[in-house]
Each structure stands twice: as C-alpha cells, then as structure tokens.
Design a protein around this motif. Structure first.
Motif, PDB file in Angstrom:
ATOM      1  N   LYS A   1       0.841  -1.186   0.000  1.00  0.00           N
ATOM      2  CA  LYS A   1       0.000   0.000   0.000  1.00  0.00           C
ATOM      3  C   LYS A   1       0.884   1.246   0.000  1.00  0.00           C
ATOM      4  O   LYS A   1       1.868   1.314   0.720  1.00  0.00           O
ATOM      5  CB  LYS A   1      -0.918  -0.017   1.213  1.00  0.00           C
ATOM      6  N   ASN A   2       0.505   2.210  -0.835  1.00  0.00           N
ATOM      7  CA  ASN A   2       1.285   3.423  -0.997  1.00  0.00           C
ATOM      8  C   ASN A   2       0.375   4.639  -1.036  1.00  0.00           C
ATOM      9  O   ASN A   2      -0.782   4.547  -1.445  1.00  0.00           O
ATOM     10  CB  ASN A   2       2.074   3.359  -2.307  1.00  0.00           C
ATOM     11  N   ALA A   3       0.917   5.782  -0.670  1.00  0.00           N
ATOM     12  CA  ALA A   3       0.168   7.035  -0.691  1.00  0.00           C
ATOM     13  C   ALA A   3       0.289   7.686  -2.062  1.00  0.00           C
ATOM     14  O   ALA A   3       1.370   7.729  -2.647  1.00  0.00           O
ATOM     15  CB  ALA A   3       0.687   7.964   0.394  1.00  0.00           C
ATOM     16  N   MET A   4      -0.840   8.199  -2.565  1.00  0.00           N
ATOM     17  CA  MET A   4      -0.884   8.899  -3.849  1.00  0.00           C
ATOM     18  C   MET A   4      -1.790  10.110  -3.690  1.00  0.00           C
ATOM     19  O   MET A   4      -2.606  10.169  -2.767  1.00  0.00           O
ATOM     20  CB  MET A   4      -1.432   7.986  -4.944  1.00  0.00           C
ATOM     21  N   GLN A   5      -1.627  11.044  -4.629  1.00  0.00           N
ATOM     22  CA  GLN A   5      -2.439  12.255  -4.602  1.00  0.00           C
ATOM     23  C   GLN A   5      -2.892  12.596  -6.008  1.00  0.00           C
ATOM     24  O   GLN A   5      -2.072  12.735  -6.908  1.00  0.00           O
ATOM     25  CB  GLN A   5      -1.604  13.391  -4.033  1.00  0.00           C
ATOM     26  N   ILE A   6      -4.181  12.723  -6.191  1.00  0.00           N
ATOM     27  CA  ILE A   6      -4.744  13.200  -7.449  1.00  0.00           C
ATOM     28  C   ILE A   6      -4.951  14.701  -7.291  1.00  0.00           C
ATOM     29  O   ILE A   6      -5.575  15.151  -6.332  1.00  0.00           O
ATOM     30  CB  ILE A   6      -6.087  12.517  -7.764  1.00  0.00           C
ATOM     31  N   THR A   7      -4.407  15.471  -8.232  1.00  0.00           N
ATOM     32  CA  THR A   7      -4.612  16.913  -8.230  1.00  0.00           C
ATOM     33  C   THR A   7      -5.648  17.245  -9.294  1.00  0.00           C
ATOM     34  O   THR A   7      -5.540  16.795 -10.435  1.00  0.00           O
ATOM     35  CB  THR A   7      -3.293  17.664  -8.522  1.00  0.00           C
ATOM     36  N   LEU A   8      -6.638  18.017  -8.897  1.00  0.00           N
ATOM     37  CA  LEU A   8      -7.690  18.434  -9.817  1.00  0.00           C
ATOM     38  C   LEU A   8      -7.337  19.789 -10.427  1.00  0.00           C
ATOM     39  O   LEU A   8      -6.452  20.490  -9.926  1.00  0.00           O
ATOM     40  CB  LEU A   8      -9.028  18.493  -9.090  1.00  0.00           C
ATOM     41  N   LYS A   9      -8.007  20.160 -11.497  1.00  0.00           N
ATOM     42  CA  LYS A   9      -7.716  21.407 -12.201  1.00  0.00           C
ATOM     43  C   LYS A   9      -7.891  22.640 -11.332  1.00  0.00           C
ATOM     44  O   LYS A   9      -7.235  23.654 -11.538  1.00  0.00           O
ATOM     45  CB  LYS A   9      -8.570  21.512 -13.463  1.00  0.00           C
ATOM     46  N   ASP A  10      -8.771  22.575 -10.327  1.00  0.00           N
ATOM     47  CA  ASP A  10      -8.947  23.702  -9.412  1.00  0.00           C
ATOM     48  C   ASP A  10      -7.919  23.693  -8.280  1.00  0.00           C
ATOM     49  O   ASP A  10      -8.032  24.441  -7.328  1.00  0.00           O
ATOM     50  CB  ASP A  10     -10.376  23.738  -8.859  1.00  0.00           C
ATOM     51  N   GLN A  11      -6.901  22.829  -8.404  1.00  0.00           N
ATOM     52  CA  GLN A  11      -5.795  22.671  -7.459  1.00  0.00           C
ATOM     53  C   GLN A  11      -6.180  21.974  -6.158  1.00  0.00           C
ATOM     54  O   GLN A  11      -5.367  21.864  -5.252  1.00  0.00           O
ATOM     55  CB  GLN A  11      -5.104  24.013  -7.154  1.00  0.00           C
ATOM     56  N   SER A  12      -7.416  21.503  -6.039  1.00  0.00           N
ATOM     57  CA  SER A  12      -7.755  20.700  -4.871  1.00  0.00           C
ATOM     58  C   SER A  12      -7.094  19.335  -5.020  1.00  0.00           C
ATOM     59  O   SER A  12      -6.745  18.902  -6.115  1.00  0.00           O
ATOM     60  CB  SER A  12      -9.270  20.584  -4.698  1.00  0.00           C
TER      61      SER A  12
ATOM     62  N   ASP B   1       4.904  11.915 -17.404  1.00  0.00           N
ATOM     63  CA  ASP B   1       5.083  12.968 -16.396  1.00  0.00           C
ATOM     64  C   ASP B   1       3.941  12.977 -15.381  1.00  0.00           C
ATOM     65  O   ASP B   1       3.818  13.911 -14.597  1.00  0.00           O
ATOM     66  CB  ASP B   1       5.175  14.332 -17.081  1.00  0.00           C
ATOM     67  N   LEU B   2       3.100  11.949 -15.434  1.00  0.00           N
ATOM     68  CA  LEU B   2       1.941  11.784 -14.550  1.00  0.00           C
ATOM     69  C   LEU B   2       0.891  12.878 -14.719  1.00  0.00           C
ATOM     70  O   LEU B   2       0.144  13.195 -13.798  1.00  0.00           O
ATOM     71  CB  LEU B   2       2.371  11.640 -13.090  1.00  0.00           C
ATOM     72  N   GLN B   3       0.816  13.429 -15.933  1.00  0.00           N
ATOM     73  CA  GLN B   3      -0.260  14.350 -16.283  1.00  0.00           C
ATOM     74  C   GLN B   3      -1.422  13.515 -16.809  1.00  0.00           C
ATOM     75  O   GLN B   3      -1.223  12.562 -17.557  1.00  0.00           O
ATOM     76  CB  GLN B   3       0.204  15.352 -17.334  1.00  0.00           C
ATOM     77  N   PHE B   4      -2.631  13.887 -16.440  1.00  0.00           N
ATOM     78  CA  PHE B   4      -3.817  13.143 -16.846  1.00  0.00           C
ATOM     79  C   PHE B   4      -3.939  13.138 -18.362  1.00  0.00           C
ATOM     80  O   PHE B   4      -3.830  14.167 -19.020  1.00  0.00           O
ATOM     81  CB  PHE B   4      -5.057  13.769 -16.218  1.00  0.00           C
ATOM     82  N   ALA B   5      -4.174  11.937 -18.931  1.00  0.00           N
ATOM     83  CA  ALA B   5      -4.226  11.792 -20.382  1.00  0.00           C
ATOM     84  C   ALA B   5      -5.557  11.228 -20.876  1.00  0.00           C
ATOM     85  O   ALA B   5      -5.839  11.292 -22.067  1.00  0.00           O
ATOM     86  CB  ALA B   5      -3.080  10.906 -20.849  1.00  0.00           C
ATOM     87  N   GLY B   6      -6.363  10.654 -19.995  1.00  0.00           N
ATOM     88  CA  GLY B   6      -7.633  10.099 -20.424  1.00  0.00           C
ATOM     89  C   GLY B   6      -8.190   9.137 -19.403  1.00  0.00           C
ATOM     90  O   GLY B   6      -7.577   8.878 -18.368  1.00  0.00           O
TER      91      GLY B   6
END
Length: 122
Positions: A2-13, A70-75
């Motif tokens: 188990k590992n920690a991850m963070q999804i960043t949304l376009k509004d920076q949340s 680069d871990l940028q959202f692609a689809g």
C-alpha cells in the motif's frame, strides 16, 4: 504494498488515497490478480511494446485513469458492468490508476497524479 498517492484536480484541490502499486513488464495483464481488496491499484507498465492489454473481468465497476510519463492526466475509461462476462481493453499508456466506481470527483477535473511512495514488482 500500500502506498500514498495524490490526485490533483484542475482547481488545485487534492484527493489523497492509498493504493496498491505494481510494476510489470507484461504486455497482457490480468488486473483482477493484482488487486488488493477494493483498494485503488496503480500499474506502471515497463515494457517497450506499443500497447498493453488489460484483462478486466471480475473487476467492474471501475474507472481507469491514464497518465503520461510525467503523470499528467491523459484520459479515462470505465465499465459499470457488474456481470462476470469477459472484458478487456488495450492502451498505450504506461501509468494506469484503477479506481472502483463510484468516484467522488468528475473525470474531466483531473489534472495530474503524484506518487508519494512506491514499490512492489510483479
């Protein structure tokens, strides 16, 4: 593991989550074999072939988030089918996050992913 991850949304949340991280050189992946309960699953594909086939039977309902190098959202892709029928998909993306549906955010709001810690090879 188990590992920690963070999804960043376009509004920076930010959305923090705990995920199982797997790295594989396989070009055919039985996703259900990699799952750790209903935790999110991050798959890092290391082979150099153009496409990877994801066998997703026994996984639904789910959402796949695809990220570039680069871990940028692609689809994204998803299946809400709850039956035991065979289901698979192909992708050229090498960084894939599987989340079980429903999710708490809009797919079009995703911007990027940050891996806080990772390990575990298959």
């Amino acid at each position: 593991m188990k590992n920690a991850m963070q999804i960043t949304l376009k509004d920076q949340s930010k959305i923090l989550l705990e995920a199982t991280v797997k790295s594989t050189a396989n070009h055919f992946i039985n996703v259900w074999e990699l799952q750790d309960d209903h935790l999110p699953l991050f798959i890092e594909v290391t082979h150099q072939k153009a496409n990877t086939v994801l066998e997703l039977s026994k996984v639904a309902p789910f959402v796949l988030l695809y990220f570039d190098n680069d871990l940028q959202f692609a689809g994204a892709a998803y299946s809400l089918n709850r039956t035991e029928t065979m289901y698979g998909t192909g992708t050229h993306f090498k960084k894939i996050l599987l989340l079980h549906y429903p999710i708490s955010f809009q797919l079009e709001a995703v911007s990027s992913l940050t891996i806080i810690s990772k390990s575990c090879s298959i």
